[in-house]
Design a protein around this motif. Sequence first.
Motif, PDB file in Angstrom:
ATOM      1  N   SER A   1      -5.402  14.708 -14.551  1.00 14.31           N
ATOM      2  CA  SER A   1      -4.055  14.953 -15.059  1.00 14.31           C
ATOM      3  C   SER A   1      -3.136  15.563 -13.999  1.00 14.31           C
ATOM      4  N   LYS A   2      -3.712  16.140 -12.937  1.00 12.16           N
ATOM      5  CA  LYS A   2      -2.886  16.700 -11.862  1.00 12.16           C
ATOM      6  C   LYS A   2      -3.726  16.714 -10.588  1.00 12.16           C
ATOM      7  N   ALA A   3      -3.152  16.119  -9.523  1.00 12.94           N
ATOM      8  CA  ALA A   3      -3.872  16.073  -8.257  1.00 12.94           C
ATOM      9  C   ALA A   3      -3.586  17.327  -7.445  1.00 12.94           C
ATOM     10  N   PRO A   4      -4.489  17.702  -6.558  1.00 14.58           N
ATOM     11  CA  PRO A   4      -4.218  18.832  -5.664  1.00 14.58           C
ATOM     12  C   PRO A   4      -3.061  18.495  -4.725  1.00 14.58           C
ATOM     13  N   SER A   5      -2.452  19.512  -4.215  1.00 15.82           N
ATOM     14  CA  SER A   5      -1.338  19.325  -3.290  1.00 15.82           C
ATOM     15  C   SER A   5      -1.810  18.536  -2.078  1.00 15.82           C
ATOM     16  N   GLY A   6      -1.027  17.529  -1.723  1.00 19.88           N
ATOM     17  CA  GLY A   6      -1.334  16.728  -0.553  1.00 19.88           C
ATOM     18  C   GLY A   6      -2.209  15.535  -0.843  1.00 19.88           C
ATOM     19  N   PHE A   7      -2.588  15.319  -2.133  1.00 26.45           N
ATOM     20  CA  PHE A   7      -3.437  14.192  -2.465  1.00 26.45           C
ATOM     21  C   PHE A   7      -2.805  13.383  -3.585  1.00 26.45           C
ATOM     22  N   MET A   8      -3.151  12.127  -3.601  1.00 26.07           N
ATOM     23  CA  MET A   8      -2.579  11.240  -4.598  1.00 26.07           C
ATOM     24  C   MET A   8      -3.375  11.319  -5.898  1.00 26.07           C
ATOM     25  N   LEU A   9      -2.724  11.236  -7.040  1.00 23.73           N
ATOM     26  CA  LEU A   9      -3.339  11.275  -8.361  1.00 23.73           C
ATOM     27  C   LEU A   9      -4.139   9.999  -8.598  1.00 23.73           C
ATOM     28  N   ASP A  10      -5.362  10.169  -9.144  1.00 21.97           N
ATOM     29  CA  ASP A  10      -6.172   9.019  -9.527  1.00 21.97           C
ATOM     30  C   ASP A  10      -5.840   8.693 -10.981  1.00 21.97           C
ATOM     31  N   PRO A  11      -5.200   7.574 -11.257  1.00 27.41           N
ATOM     32  CA  PRO A  11      -4.721   7.292 -12.610  1.00 27.41           C
ATOM     33  C   PRO A  11      -5.797   6.707 -13.534  1.00 27.41           C
ATOM     34  N   GLU A  12      -7.005   6.433 -13.046  1.00 22.35           N
ATOM     35  CA  GLU A  12      -8.006   5.744 -13.866  1.00 22.35           C
ATOM     36  C   GLU A  12      -8.542   6.650 -14.974  1.00 22.35           C
TER      37      GLU A  12
ATOM     38  N   GLU B   1      -7.493  10.152  -2.491  1.00 26.61           N
ATOM     39  CA  GLU B   1      -6.922   9.797  -1.201  1.00 26.61           C
ATOM     40  C   GLU B   1      -5.785  10.770  -0.893  1.00 26.61           C
ATOM     41  N   PRO B   2      -5.646  11.139   0.398  1.00 27.90           N
ATOM     42  CA  PRO B   2      -4.540  12.034   0.737  1.00 27.90           C
ATOM     43  C   PRO B   2      -3.210  11.291   0.642  1.00 27.90           C
ATOM     44  N   GLU B   3      -2.165  12.033   0.464  1.00 30.57           N
ATOM     45  CA  GLU B   3      -0.838  11.421   0.536  1.00 30.57           C
ATOM     46  C   GLU B   3      -0.640  10.885   1.960  1.00 30.57           C
TER      47      GLU B   3
END
Length: 646
Positions: free
Chosen positions: A463-474, A498-500
């Motif tokens: 529901s929320k990705a860590p700062s600097g990383f992309m959210l996994d929507p699966e 994956e990182p931004e």
Amino acid sequence: MKGTTGKRPLTTLFICSLIFALIFQLIAGTTAVSAADTSKVNYIEEMRTYTSQGYVRVGHFEIDGRTAFCMEHSNESPATGTETAASALKNDTVRKILYYGWEGPGQWSGFADLKQGITLTSLLLSESYTTAQPFGTYNFVPGLIEFRNYVNSQPAPASNLRFDKTGVKAYYDPAIGGERTEDINVVGAGAGTLTINVPEGYLLHDNATGEERSGEFKSGVGFSFYLRPVGRYSDEKESVITAKGTTLQPIIFATSDTSIQDLTRLDVAEDVTEDLQLNVRWLWKKDLRIIKTDADTGERLTGAKFRLIEIDDNGNPVADSEYEVDANGELNVSEVLKCGKKYSVTEIQAPHAYCLSDEVQTLEITGEKDVEELTFSNRKQLVTIKLDKKGRRFTLKDGNLEERLSGLKDAQFKIIAAEDILDWGGHKVKYKNGETVAVLITDENGCAEAGNLPPGRYSIFESKAPSGFMLDPEVKTYSLVPDADKLELKYTVSNVNEPEETELIITKYDAETGDTLQGAIFEINDVEGNSLRIQSGEDGRAVAKNLPKGSYTFKEVKAPEGYDVDGRTQHFTVGTPETKLRGFLAAADENAEDNIVSLECRDHKTSIPDTGDENRAFLLMYSALGIMSIIGLVIYGFIAARRKLR
């Protein structure tokens, strides 16, 4: 009786009385008189008793060799040879007088002799049997009042022999290794008999002698016994023991002539009205009760099923049945366990979300308990969802961008019920479909877990990705149900973020013409001194992707051919709002995303004229070397000449 004259010697009368009494005692316990019998009277003598008011006379009679008493003194006495018909008299007063009268089982000790005994018994019977001689008529006769008072003071004799119980229950007796009834006693008047009919398959145990009998058996008052099966246990639930009793009761000997008085005596007569019955409830089969509980809380559970297996003496299964506990968490089965048999009980279906019990409980049914009770406990099946969150990271090392995976902190996940998930035991809905079950945030190792969940279908998503990383929507959905014999299911959800994406673009231009230049090499350094080199391509762009966010410096270490190198160190940042180049001839794109850095670098051409000859550089170099050689030779000659002059 009507009077006659004449006297008999007292001695003769006394001897006859003793003989009659002895005869009665010999046959009283064995002779049974039927209502259809016909007997003849033997009139032995008349007996007179003289009093202050005159005398009374009674007859001394025998029928079938035993004393009989006249009981209607207003009528004529039957002569010897008179035929009479015998019938039982249902008169408790007459029976009581005969019982305590002369030659009765409870004979009054106040009788002086046979004459007084027969006289007082006959006179009291006449007062009770007829209305011609009312109560008190013969009070003037010595001893009558005392005899009457004694009879009235005594209890009525038992009407017949009988069992002291109408029903008994069997129980397990370890002394005989099987079942038996409680003790049963024969009670009643002492002169009767009771014929007991023991049904086939059972034995009557004589408590006095220890003998055991079957079939028909005659007993007397005071006889004590118990019943048991021929084997260890009865195959019947109930049985009935019958008996036919005999009783002491008045027998009336009457003629067809109503002017002739009736005679009576107390006789042993068979009770033909009905058989006695003794109901026996054998151990037969016992009830089974199973209580199903939670092993930790003791709470009753439903939904469990059990298998009951009968086992033979060799340990082999004979028969089995299946049962399910009720809404109260109990299994109650009536009359299912045979006495003398062995059983095993196992659980074949556990309550919802509980681990199947592996316990096997055995029973050996002795019949000591009416209900065999067992308790089976179950442990909850627990689901634990673990998160293993990793992030893909890039670092500068040894002139390259290296990739590695490591635990990712502060990733937030939600666990959602993907169906209505029932509580343990299945009594109620623990989580409704779509309800948030838990919110997890990973620690510094990228781990988090939610435990003590009931089995069911769960959906998990970031529901929320860590700062600097992309959210996994699966969104991932799992049916998490432990096997029946497992207490816990631990399911690990692995996930990589994956990182931004970051991108550094340095575009190389000609400072005068603005043309892009190929071949410029730039060195990029992070704050720890790690470096990376990139080179501009045909479009003049030198690109570095996936640079970790942070502060950097860069400088040109090789210029395109024909251009001067700009060796000054310049600063820039990646992934922060301060993504601006601070340095000469470079500028940041104000509208660019923080993760994309666009820089410009402009180079000047070198100052050597351009001859157009492609070997110009070499000619210049050779010319310079020639000039320097000539100058060297001149200087050397000059120095040599001065040395000679000296």
